[in-house]
Every structure is written in structure tokens, then in C-alpha cells.
Design an enzyme around this catalytic site. Structure first.
Site, short mmCIF file in Angstrom:
data_model
loop_
_atom_site.label_atom_id
_atom_site.label_comp_id
_atom_site.label_asym_id
_atom_site.label_seq_id
_atom_site.Cartn_x
_atom_site.Cartn_y
_atom_site.Cartn_z
CG ASN A 11 -34.27 -6.34 30.83
OD1 ASN A 11 -34.54 -7.53 30.70
ND2 ASN A 11 -34.24 -5.48 29.82
NE ARG A 92 -38.14 -6.36 28.34
CZ ARG A 92 -37.42 -6.87 27.35
NH1 ARG A 92 -36.16 -7.18 27.53
NH2 ARG A 92 -37.95 -7.08 26.16
CG HIS A 181 -39.84 -4.08 21.60
ND1 HIS A 181 -39.60 -4.19 20.25
CD2 HIS A 181 -38.75 -4.56 22.23
CE1 HIS A 181 -38.41 -4.76 20.06
NE2 HIS A 181 -37.89 -4.98 21.25
NE ARG A 242 -35.22 -11.74 18.30
CZ ARG A 242 -35.63 -10.75 19.07
NH1 ARG A 242 -36.63 -9.97 18.69
NH2 ARG A 242 -35.07 -10.54 20.24
CD GLU A 385 -37.54 -0.83 26.41
OE1 GLU A 385 -36.37 -0.54 26.07
OE2 GLU A 385 -38.09 -1.89 26.08
#
Ligand code: ADP
Length: 399
Positions: A11, A92, A181, A242, A385
Site C-alpha cells: 500500500n 492497493r 475503503h 477531512r 484489508e
């Protein structure tokens, strides 16, 4: 080392690289690591293998150097990755646009396409590509597989996916809600169904992935029908840095009246908003400590965070009509007992009731936190993940 096939999951972020070497069938992790501050004068690599951590500070000018260093640390621990039983490197990739959504064997066409859709994820896709190219150079004989964060949400119904703007503009520029996600939402929803012994395709679910980034999804009878992130990961819930949902008119106002440039607004909304913007801290543990110390801004930040979560729970409960399962996952969702309790408080009338004692249990395993009377089963399901990417990558190479 085991002779079962292994997958190296990568990733790659703009200045970081996370990796994990694991066995997709059993989920056994051989090693994992994190390289931070790539390209800065002092980079840091933390490599964990065989129960021991190796931490080194050194200058790693780019991702290729980071991957070479990773290989060196693997070798120092007795694992020569070039000759290990590695069936794939799973990457990813944040944005696949409209054409890439299934896990895909990486070739030059895939690289070109990921590059072509990079304007949709300018902070993520370019470093993802750098990671792919660095891994290909370091491990040329191992196939690379791209697993897209947007993939799980590719078939959202138009009613959830389209923005109510001039269609000629949205169609020309592929402007729609993609969702992110996805790997986590897919893993957690399948794990939840499996844990409860339910048929995935006959289960309505809501998944709340609450990490530094945060998103929620609604899954109806096994099909994702809505998610809170949109064209970019900025839409939806309040996150670490965010803002989540805001009036788009605010952007115009920031530009026209406040005089901020597009880059200033980008920085403000992505890096200096959310919990950080509201109280100065984006780490949830720090926010919690500040609240305990009586900090009023931290309390307001928490209240806004919970308010937004409840608004989405409400929306998705109505969209689904009834949900069989609600799962909390990721750093905040798995650990913040209060967030789980507060975001679902007072919903007994909707058939949702949290059991305070069950909610307080700490564990790395999936667990039920609702009462036996709750018609919706509320779970904590630790996300994974890397395992999902490893399994999907292995499936692609036919391992
Ligand atoms: P990401 O992968 O998006 O960086 P994570 O899933 O690792 O995020 O979640 C990071 C967030 O989880 C941080 O805000 C962190 O404070 C929060 N977190 C981790 N552990 C705890 C805890 N014990 N209690 C509350 N929040 C926690």
C-alpha cells in the site's frame, strides 16, 4: 517457511509504504512493515518479523529504495523474497475509474489506465503507480495484482451514484460517486455474515469504517446500495483531517470572498478540517483526552462527529428499511466504546439496542455488542484489508 503460497501486499502512499507478507488461505502473517518519510532527509522503516521489530532511520530517496530496503530486511531475517513461494504482489490502488474495478493482473494497459484516471485521485493514484513500478523492478518474476478501493461500489444504483448536476458535464468528466475503503467494507460485511452464520445475499448490513479516514456503507441483500464517500474521499463523515459533507457553496465563498486559491481550499478541506480543524487534534485518543480535560472545542468536535454519524445511520436505515447487522470497524470503530454507544443511543424504537457491558469488551475478534432483544445485531468486526487484498490477488493468479 511454509510451502503454502504467499502474497506480498503493498500500500504505497505519497511518502509512505505499508507492506505485509501473508498466507492468504490461513491469514497467517509472516512479516509486516511501514516505511515513512520516503524522500525526506531521514526516512524510517519499521519491520516486524518473527516477533521482533527492527527500526532503522536512513535516507530512502524514493519508493524503489524503500522496496529494496524492505527486501534487505526480509533477507536479514532469513526470507529471500525473490525465491520465496510468492504467488503475487497485491497492490492497493485507490481509484480505478469506471473501467477498472475487478482485481486485475497488472500489465501496461492497467498501468496506463490507472494513470489516466489519476486526476480523480491525485493524491493517491500516482504513489500507487510508483509502488507498482518499484515492486515490478525489484521482483520482476512475481505477478502484480491491483485491487481497487473503489471496486466494491462499482455497481451502486444510479440514484445513489449520480450527482444532481448537468449530465453533459458529469458524463464527459466521469463525475459520480465512486466510494472508497471498498476492500474494508467488503471484508467486514462478509466477515460479519460469516460470524453470524447468515447468508450474505440475504442480509441487510450497514458498515461504519471509522479510522483516520471514515466512511459508511449500506448493503442490501448482499449488494452495496450506498456509501458516504463520493467522487473523492472528502465526502461524507467527519474524519481526522477531512471535513466530510459541506455545502458546495462554501467552496465558492472561500474562493470568491475569502480569496483562497484552489490549492489552499484543497489543503484546508483535506488537511486542516475534520477533528483537527475543529479542535487541533486528529488522533481520536488525543481528542478523548482533551474532552476528559474539559476542552470545549474537543467536545464540540466530538458532538459534530457523532451528529454526522447518526445522520448517516438514519439515512441508511431508511434506505434499507431494516438492517440485520451494523458493524463498526477500523481504529475508532474498533476501539472507541463511547463512539459506538453515542452514535446508536436512543434507537430502541428502531430495534437497535447496545449492551454497555458487551460494548466495553476489548478484543481482536469479531463480537456482538447489542442486547439479545435488539432486532438489529450490532457488531465490532476488526478490518483486515491486507488479507482481503491477498485473497483477491491470489484468486486472480489462480494460486
Ligand atoms: P487509518 O488506517 O485511516 O490511518 P486507523 O484505522 O488506523 O486509520 O484508525 C486511526 C484512528 O483510530 C486514530 O484516530 C486513532 O486515534 C484511533 N484509535 C486507535 N486506537 C484507539 C483507541 N484505543 N481508542 C480510540 N481511538 C483509537
Amino acid at each position: 517457511m511454509s510451502d503454502k503460497p504467499l502474497v506480498l501486499v503493498i500500500n504505497a502512499g505519497s511518502s509512505s509504504l505499508k507492506y505485509q507478507l501473508l498466507e492468504p488461505d490461513s491469514g497467517t502473517v509472516t512479516a509486516d512493515g511501514l516505511v515513512e518519510r520516503i524522500g525526506e532527509p531521514t526516512s524510517v522503516i519499521t519491520h516486524e518479523q518473527g516477533g521482533a521489530d527492527t527500526v532503522e532511520e536512513l535516507h530512502l530517496p524514493d519508493h524503489r529504495a524503500a522496496i529494496d530496503k524492505m527486501l534487505e530486511l526480509f533477507a536479514a531475517k532469513g526470507t529471500d523474497l525473490a525465491h520465496a513461494n510468492l504467488c503475487a504482489v497485491g497492490h492497493r490502488v485507490v481509484h480505478g475509474g469506471r473501467s477498472l474495478y475487478e482485481p486485475t493482473l497488472i500489465d501496461s494497459h492497467v498501468i496506463d489506465e490507472v494513470e489516466r484516471v489519476s486526476p480523480l485521485a491525485p493524491l493517491h493514484n500516482p504513489p500507487n503507480l510508483v509502488g507498482i513500478e518499484a515492486a515490478q523492478a525489484a521482483l520482476p518474476d512475481v505477478p502484480g495484482v491491483a485491487v481497487f478501493d473503489t471496486g466494491f461500489f462499482h455497481d451502486l444504483p444510479d440514484a445513489a451514484a449520480l450527482y444532481a448536476i448537468d449530465r453533459s458535464v458529469s458524463e464527459e468528466y466521469a463525475l459520480r460517486r465512486y466510494g472508497f475503503h471498498g476492500t474494508s467494507h467488503e471484508y467486514v460485511s462478509h466477515r460479519a455474515a460469516e460470524f453470524l452464520g447468515r447468508d450474505y445475499d440475504k442480509t441487510n448490513q450497514i458498515v461504519a469504517h471509522l479510522g483516520n479516514g471514515a466512511s459508511m456503507s449500506a448493503i442490501k441483500q448482499g449488494r452495496p446500495v450506498d456509501t458516504s464517500m463520493g467522487l473523492t474521499p472528502l465526502e461524507g463523515l467527519v474524519m481526522g483531517t477531512r471535513c466530510g459533507d459541506i455545502d458546495p457553496g462554501l467552496l465558492l465563498h472561500l474562493h470568491r470572498v475569502v480569496g483562497l486559491s484552489v490549492d489552499d481550499i484543497d489543503q484546508l478541506l483535506n488537511k486542516r478540517s475534520g477533528l483537527k480543524g475543529l479542535c487541533g487534534e486528529n488522533d481520536f485518543r488525543s481528542v478523548t483526552e482533551m474532552i476528559e480535560g474539559g476542552d470545549a472545542d474537543a467536545k464540540t468536535a466530538y458532538d459534530i462527529y457523532i451528529h454526522r454519524l447518526r445522520r448517516y445511520f438514519g439515512a441508511y436505515l431508511v434506505e434499507l428499511g431494516h438492517t440485520d447487522v451494523i458493524s463498526f470497524t477500523a481504529g475508532v470503530g474498533e476501539n472507541a466504546v463511547g463512539v459506538r454507544a453515542d452514535s446508536l443511543a436512543g434507537l430502541e424504537g428502531f430495534g437497535i439496542a447496545i449492551d454497555p457491558e458487551r460494548n466495553a469488551v476489548r478484543s481482536r475478534e469479531p463480537r456482538v455488542i447489542s442486547t439479545d432483544d435488539s432486532t438489529t445485531t450490532v457488531l465490532v468486526v476488526p478490518t483486515n484489508e491486507e488479507l482481503e487484498i491477498a485473497r483477491q490477488a491470489k484468486a486472480v493468479v489462480g494460486g
